[in-house]
Enzyme design. Structure first.
Site, PDB file in Angstrom:
ATOM      1  N   CYS A   2       0.873  -1.184   0.000  1.00 31.00           N
ATOM      2  CA  CYS A   2       0.000   0.000   0.000  1.00 31.00           C
ATOM      3  C   CYS A   2       0.902   1.223   0.000  1.00 31.00           C
ATOM      4  O   CYS A   2       2.118   1.133   0.084  1.00 31.00           O
ATOM      5  CB  CYS A   2      -0.853   0.015   1.265  1.00 31.00           C
ATOM      6  SG  CYS A   2      -1.876  -1.441   1.486  1.00 31.00           S
ATOM      7  N   ARG A  27       1.350   1.559  -5.945  1.00 27.87           N
ATOM      8  CA  ARG A  27       1.535   0.635  -4.821  1.00 27.87           C
ATOM      9  C   ARG A  27       0.211   0.030  -4.368  1.00 27.87           C
ATOM     10  O   ARG A  27       0.186  -0.898  -3.552  1.00 27.87           O
ATOM     11  CB  ARG A  27       2.196   1.339  -3.643  1.00 27.87           C
ATOM     12  CG  ARG A  27       3.579   1.886  -3.890  1.00 27.87           C
ATOM     13  CD  ARG A  27       4.143   2.537  -2.640  1.00 27.87           C
ATOM     14  NE  ARG A  27       4.177   1.612  -1.538  1.00 27.87           N
ATOM     15  CZ  ARG A  27       5.149   0.708  -1.342  1.00 27.87           C
ATOM     16  NH1 ARG A  27       6.148   0.633  -2.204  1.00 27.87           N
ATOM     17  NH2 ARG A  27       5.128  -0.126  -0.336  1.00 27.87           N
ATOM     18  N   TRP A  76      -3.881  -1.597  -1.230  1.00 29.18           N
ATOM     19  CA  TRP A  76      -3.934  -2.824  -2.037  1.00 29.18           C
ATOM     20  C   TRP A  76      -4.409  -3.896  -1.062  1.00 29.18           C
ATOM     21  O   TRP A  76      -3.651  -4.312  -0.184  1.00 29.18           O
ATOM     22  CB  TRP A  76      -2.565  -3.173  -2.607  1.00 29.18           C
ATOM     23  CG  TRP A  76      -2.573  -4.454  -3.390  1.00 29.18           C
ATOM     24  CD1 TRP A  76      -2.264  -5.704  -2.936  1.00 29.18           C
ATOM     25  CD2 TRP A  76      -2.934  -4.628  -4.757  1.00 29.18           C
ATOM     26  NE1 TRP A  76      -2.409  -6.638  -3.918  1.00 29.18           N
ATOM     27  CE2 TRP A  76      -2.806  -6.007  -5.067  1.00 29.18           C
ATOM     28  CE3 TRP A  76      -3.324  -3.766  -5.758  1.00 29.18           C
ATOM     29  CZ2 TRP A  76      -3.077  -6.511  -6.329  1.00 29.18           C
ATOM     30  CZ3 TRP A  76      -3.591  -4.275  -7.020  1.00 29.18           C
ATOM     31  CH2 TRP A  76      -3.480  -5.632  -7.288  1.00 29.18           C
ATOM     32  N   ASN A 102       0.960   0.013   6.231  1.00 28.05           N
ATOM     33  CA  ASN A 102       1.326  -0.763   5.035  1.00 28.05           C
ATOM     34  C   ASN A 102       2.064  -1.995   5.527  1.00 28.05           C
ATOM     35  O   ASN A 102       3.006  -1.893   6.300  1.00 28.05           O
ATOM     36  CB  ASN A 102       2.233   0.068   4.119  1.00 28.05           C
ATOM     37  CG  ASN A 102       2.797  -0.779   2.979  1.00 28.05           C
ATOM     38  OD1 ASN A 102       2.136  -1.727   2.549  1.00 28.05           O
ATOM     39  ND2 ASN A 102       3.989  -0.481   2.533  1.00 28.05           N
ATOM     40  N   GLY A 103       1.616  -3.173   5.090  1.00 24.64           N
ATOM     41  CA  GLY A 103       2.289  -4.408   5.502  1.00 24.64           C
ATOM     42  C   GLY A 103       1.265  -5.475   5.812  1.00 24.64           C
ATOM     43  O   GLY A 103       0.095  -5.367   5.448  1.00 24.64           O
ATOM     44  N   GLU A 486       7.098 -21.534 -19.121  1.00 25.40           N
ATOM     45  CA  GLU A 486       7.078 -20.160 -18.580  1.00 25.40           C
ATOM     46  C   GLU A 486       8.293 -19.386 -19.079  1.00 25.40           C
ATOM     47  O   GLU A 486       8.176 -18.212 -19.456  1.00 25.40           O
ATOM     48  CB  GLU A 486       7.020 -20.174 -17.065  1.00 25.40           C
ATOM     49  CG  GLU A 486       7.023 -18.802 -16.420  1.00 25.40           C
ATOM     50  CD  GLU A 486       5.860 -17.905 -16.845  1.00 25.40           C
ATOM     51  OE1 GLU A 486       4.906 -18.411 -17.488  1.00 25.40           O
ATOM     52  OE2 GLU A 486       5.919 -16.699 -16.596  1.00 25.40           O
ATOM     53  N   LYS A 490       8.083 -15.840 -21.211  1.00 18.04           N
ATOM     54  CA  LYS A 490       8.788 -14.624 -20.763  1.00 18.04           C
ATOM     55  C   LYS A 490       9.655 -14.082 -21.887  1.00 18.04           C
ATOM     56  O   LYS A 490       9.677 -12.879 -22.153  1.00 18.04           O
ATOM     57  CB  LYS A 490       9.639 -14.942 -19.524  1.00 18.04           C
ATOM     58  CG  LYS A 490       8.831 -15.117 -18.264  1.00 18.04           C
ATOM     59  CD  LYS A 490       8.354 -13.809 -17.714  1.00 18.04           C
ATOM     60  CE  LYS A 490       6.896 -13.536 -17.542  1.00 18.04           C
ATOM     61  NZ  LYS A 490       5.827 -14.375 -17.760  1.00 18.04           N
ATOM     62  N   GLU A 493       7.275 -12.698 -24.841  1.00 20.76           N
ATOM     63  CA  GLU A 493       6.415 -11.523 -24.600  1.00 20.76           C
ATOM     64  C   GLU A 493       7.236 -10.293 -24.217  1.00 20.76           C
ATOM     65  O   GLU A 493       6.771  -9.168 -24.370  1.00 20.76           O
ATOM     66  CB  GLU A 493       5.359 -11.809 -23.537  1.00 20.76           C
ATOM     67  CG  GLU A 493       5.869 -12.059 -22.143  1.00 20.76           C
ATOM     68  CD  GLU A 493       4.740 -12.211 -21.138  1.00 20.76           C
ATOM     69  OE1 GLU A 493       3.639 -11.685 -21.360  1.00 20.76           O
ATOM     70  OE2 GLU A 493       4.970 -12.868 -20.118  1.00 20.76           O
ATOM     71  N   HIS A 509      11.061 -36.000 -32.417  1.00 23.35           N
ATOM     72  CA  HIS A 509       9.885 -36.328 -33.242  1.00 23.35           C
ATOM     73  C   HIS A 509       9.565 -35.211 -34.229  1.00 23.35           C
ATOM     74  O   HIS A 509       8.413 -34.992 -34.567  1.00 23.35           O
ATOM     75  CB  HIS A 509       8.688 -36.631 -32.336  1.00 23.35           C
ATOM     76  CG  HIS A 509       8.897 -37.846 -31.491  1.00 23.35           C
ATOM     77  ND1 HIS A 509       8.834 -39.126 -31.974  1.00 23.35           N
ATOM     78  CD2 HIS A 509       9.251 -37.949 -30.189  1.00 23.35           C
ATOM     79  CE1 HIS A 509       9.101 -39.993 -31.006  1.00 23.35           C
ATOM     80  NE2 HIS A 509       9.358 -39.299 -29.911  1.00 23.35           N
ATOM     81  N   LYS A 608      -2.245  -6.047 -19.486  1.00 26.05           N
ATOM     82  CA  LYS A 608      -1.951  -6.727 -18.222  1.00 26.05           C
ATOM     83  C   LYS A 608      -3.048  -7.726 -17.871  1.00 26.05           C
ATOM     84  O   LYS A 608      -2.785  -8.785 -17.341  1.00 26.05           O
ATOM     85  CB  LYS A 608      -1.799  -5.701 -17.083  1.00 26.05           C
ATOM     86  CG  LYS A 608      -1.446  -6.319 -15.738  1.00 26.05           C
ATOM     87  CD  LYS A 608      -0.131  -7.087 -15.798  1.00 26.05           C
ATOM     88  CE  LYS A 608       0.166  -7.805 -14.505  1.00 26.05           C
ATOM     89  NZ  LYS A 608       1.313  -8.737 -14.607  1.00 26.05           N
TER      90      LYS A 608
HETATM   91  C1  AGP Z   1       2.126 -13.523 -18.462  1.00 25.07           C
HETATM   92  O1  AGP Z   1       3.355 -12.841 -18.336  1.00 25.07           O
HETATM   93  C2  AGP Z   1       1.143 -12.734 -19.304  1.00 25.07           C
HETATM   94  N1  AGP Z   1       0.973 -11.422 -18.774  1.00 25.07           N
HETATM   95  C3  AGP Z   1      -0.158 -13.485 -19.518  1.00 25.07           C
HETATM   96  O2  AGP Z   1       0.148 -14.721 -20.111  1.00 25.07           O
HETATM   97  C4  AGP Z   1      -0.988 -13.752 -18.250  1.00 25.07           C
HETATM   98  O3  AGP Z   1      -0.355 -14.733 -17.469  1.00 25.07           O
HETATM   99  C5  AGP Z   1      -2.366 -14.272 -18.681  1.00 25.07           C
HETATM  100  O4  AGP Z   1      -2.991 -13.280 -19.450  1.00 25.07           O
HETATM  101  C6  AGP Z   1      -3.262 -14.627 -17.492  1.00 25.07           C
HETATM  102  O5  AGP Z   1      -3.539 -13.479 -16.733  1.00 25.07           O
HETATM  103  P1  AGP Z   1      -4.235 -13.660 -15.287  1.00 25.07           P
HETATM  104  O6  AGP Z   1      -3.251 -14.430 -14.473  1.00 25.07           O
HETATM  105  O7  AGP Z   1      -4.470 -12.273 -14.784  1.00 25.07           O
HETATM  106  O8  AGP Z   1      -5.501 -14.431 -15.491  1.00 25.07           O
END
Ligand code: AGP
Length: 613
Positions: A2, A27, A76, A102-103, A486, A490, A493, A509, A608
């Site tokens: 927060c 925050r 938050w 905050n915490g 993963e 990373k 993206e 294969h 996001k």
């Molecule tokens: C991951 O780095 C991406 N931002 C994206 O794949 C994300 O994980 C996906 O859109 C799911 O989002 P969520 O966890 O908010 O559901």
């Protein structure tokens, strides 16, 4: 996480508080409030659910709030859904003490019970109200003044806090205490400022004191005093902030993604501690799951998108290995349109950082329509998926600003580890002692993550050699394959470099035809049962010109004879290695992106939270 601000001096406090909170919205931004005091008059408090703009709308003309001493907070939510009631400041019933925090107070429930036994009532669901009333309790019980009351209270609580308090008996004064959560004290002439982070006060001063853990401060116009936990005076050095405002919002890091990569030790630690005690016992009562619910599960269905889906892939191995329950992992956007049978007594686990991803939300609704119980693992309190699921496990990663998830992903991993351990204990697959030993090992992960981060320059050096790569492959088996998924995402993206994650055994294969001179192949090898198999796949790749990075556990030093570049992660229980192996892969994606000069925090074409189909 927060944002806190405080001010006492010659000017009106309200404008300064609101300006500071606006600078701290990154925050936390689900609710906010200020309390301003004019001389000996009682504080005027205004709180509102939503953003700072909503609070400003509620206040109206800022001149309407008079006073030169005040505190403010942007929240938050960690305990208690976002609401005006749960927004800070919080206060004792007679307003003797009012404050912001905050915490995370880990033992807030036992404190609340103690205070209830002493006649206190509670109006909110927050841990903050507990600590404010605990200070009030000691203040009234011993009559030794604010500092001693605060000292007694912070010795009683477990957890992290940055506290700002005003006492009715001490007009024109603000008292602070800190442990684990950030706080700085600013000075400009006779004016004194408090903030969770530098951006909040940069327009007023660059001269700050750093208050350390288990220390307190007393601020009034023309005076700033520091004390240790025994209320003995401390002398502090005034330092100059050199950051610009923008850099300060990222805590001095160049990008939010790097800041959040470095917040992972704390985020993982907070998430683990949110459901465990100091005897390494797991308590899932906050999720709503009971032992009867857990015993009734015959199948587990894990659903998510992107990184959340990759967490599900890791969780599948962990749950099946620990509990013997069959686990199916689904991509939400595929699952929601497939007419796949959902067996009765299935627990559907929906993983989502934002809790708003449209496909995951619809998948949740499909599971509920099929009559199965649903558990959400989310990072945003009160989000749609959290509200509609039967059970909720909140991760405590705090706001994640970078589009590429890192700390939320890591907290989801340990959330699933904790669920699997507790499920296994309740269902008799693990003894209480075995479960506690696994929790004890989980609790070593934050330090082990930090150790990897401390060595990040090696990764940066290696990543910069691949700024112009066209293809990067990640290969692994079992849990390591899930980690590769993963790592590959990373890379794609954040750096826009094409990348694929492949089950190492599948390479021959077809895909191995893509391997040619100089193509980077990252082999992830943390699972002892299959490490030799993966290494032989790496040798196959190398014999075809591939350039190898080997990511393995300390001790497997034969990797030096195979790979061109090696990264060793600290040893841990093999169920938990993804929590460590993913860190170098996050850093690889970040540094390749940096070397390519793309927008790390806001990569092209991405959002996001994907709240549309
Ligand atoms: C991951 O780095 C991406 N931002 C994206 O794949 C994300 O994980 C996906 O859109 C799911 O989002 P969520 O966890 O908010 O559901």
């Amino acid at each position: 996480m927060c944002g806190i601000v405080g001010y006492v001096g010659k000017d009106q406090a309200a404008p300064i508080l609101l300006e500071g909170l606006t600078k701290l919205e990154y925050r936390g931004y689900d609710s906010a409030g200020i309390a301003v005091r004019d001389g000996k008059n009682a504080p005027v408090t205004v709180k509102e659910k939503g953003r700072i703009a909503d609070l400003k709308d509620k206040i109206g003309p800022v001149e309407s709030i008079v006073g030169t001493c005040g505190i403010g907070h942007t929240r938050w939510a960690t305990h208690g859904a976002p609401s005006e009631t749960n927004a800070h400041p919080h206060h004792s019933d007679d307003d003797a003490v009012i404050g912001v925090h905050n915490g995370i107070i880990e033992n807030y429930e036992e404190i609340r019970d103690k205070l209830k036994r002493n006649g206190y009532r509670f109006y909110s669901q927050t841990d903050t109200e507990c600590i404010i009333k605990l200070v009030d309790y000691y203040y009234k019980k011993y009559g030794e003044g604010p500092l001693r009351a605060i000292s007694r209270a912070i010795l009683r609580v477990r957890g992290s806090y940055a506290l700002c308090l005003m006492f009715a008996d001490y007009p024109g004064e603000i008292f602070c205490a800190r442990n684990g959560s950030p706080m700085i004290i600013g000075k400009n002439g006779k004016d004194a400022f408090i903030a969770s982070d530098v951006p909040a006060i940069l327009n007023h001063t660059r001269k700050v004191y750093y208050i350390d853990n288990m220390e307190m401060a007393r601020l009034k116009e023309g005076s700033i005093e520091f004390y240790n936990i025994d209320c003995e005076p401390l002398v502090k050095t005034l330092t100059e902030i050199t950051w610009d405002a923008e850099a300060a919002e990222r805590g001095g890091f160049e990008h939010f993604m790097m800041k959040e990569i470095h917040e992972q030790p704390k985020a993982v630690e907070d998430t683990i501690h949110s459901v465990t005690d100091d005897k390494d016992k797991i308590d899932l009562s906050s999720t709503g799951l009971t032992a009867e619910d857990i015993k009734a599960i015959d199948n587990i269905l894990i659903i998510g998108c992107g990184s959340a889906y990759h967490v599900g892939m890791v969780a599948q191995y962990v749950f099946e290995d620990m509990t013997g329950i069959p686990v199916r992992v689904e991509v939400a956007s595929e699952f929601r349109y497939r007419r796949s049978p959902i067996a009765p007594n299935t627990l559907a686990i929906i993983i989502s950082q934002s809790g708003e991803t449209a496909d995951s939300l619809e998948a949740l609704r499909k599971c509920k329509a099929a009559g199965v119980k649903t558990l959400a693992i989310v990072n945003v309190i009160g989000s749609s998926i959290a509200r509609e699921a039967d059970y909720v496990f909140y991760t405590l990663a705090g706001p994640e600003i970078a589009v590429a998830t890192t700390k939320a992903y890591s907290t989801q991993l340990v959330a699933n580890d904790l669920l699997a351990i507790e499920f296994a204990r309740v269902r008799g697959n693990l003894t209480k002692k075995q479960a506690a030993a696994l929790v004890k090992e989980l609790k070593t992960l934050p330090d082990k993550i930090q150790r990897i981060l401390d060595d990040k320059e090696r990764i940066q050096w290696f990543a910069s050699k691949f700024a112009n790569a066209n293809d990067i492959f990640f290969i692994g088996r079992g849990l390591d394959f899930a980690t590769c998924m993963e790592g590959s995402l990373k890379m794609k993206e954040t750096s826009y470099v094409h990348s694929e994650a492949y089950a190492a055994g599948e390479l021959k294969h077809g895909t191995i035809s893509l391997i040619e001179d100089g193509i980077l192949v990252i082999g992830v090898c943390t699972q002892s049962e299959v490490i030799e198999k993966t290494i032989s796949n790496m040798v196959e790749v190398k014999s075809r010109g591939g350039y190898l990075m080997g990511l393995t556990t300390a001790g497997n030093y034969n990797m030096e004879d195979i790979a061109n570049f090696c990264v060793f992660i600290p040893k841990t229980d093999e169920h938990f290695t993804t929590s460590l192996a993913v860190i170098p892969l996050q850093l690889m994606g970040y540094y390749v992106s940096l070397a390519r000069g793309v927008d790390v925090d806001k990569p092209r074409n991405l959002a996001k939270s994907v709240t549309v189909e």
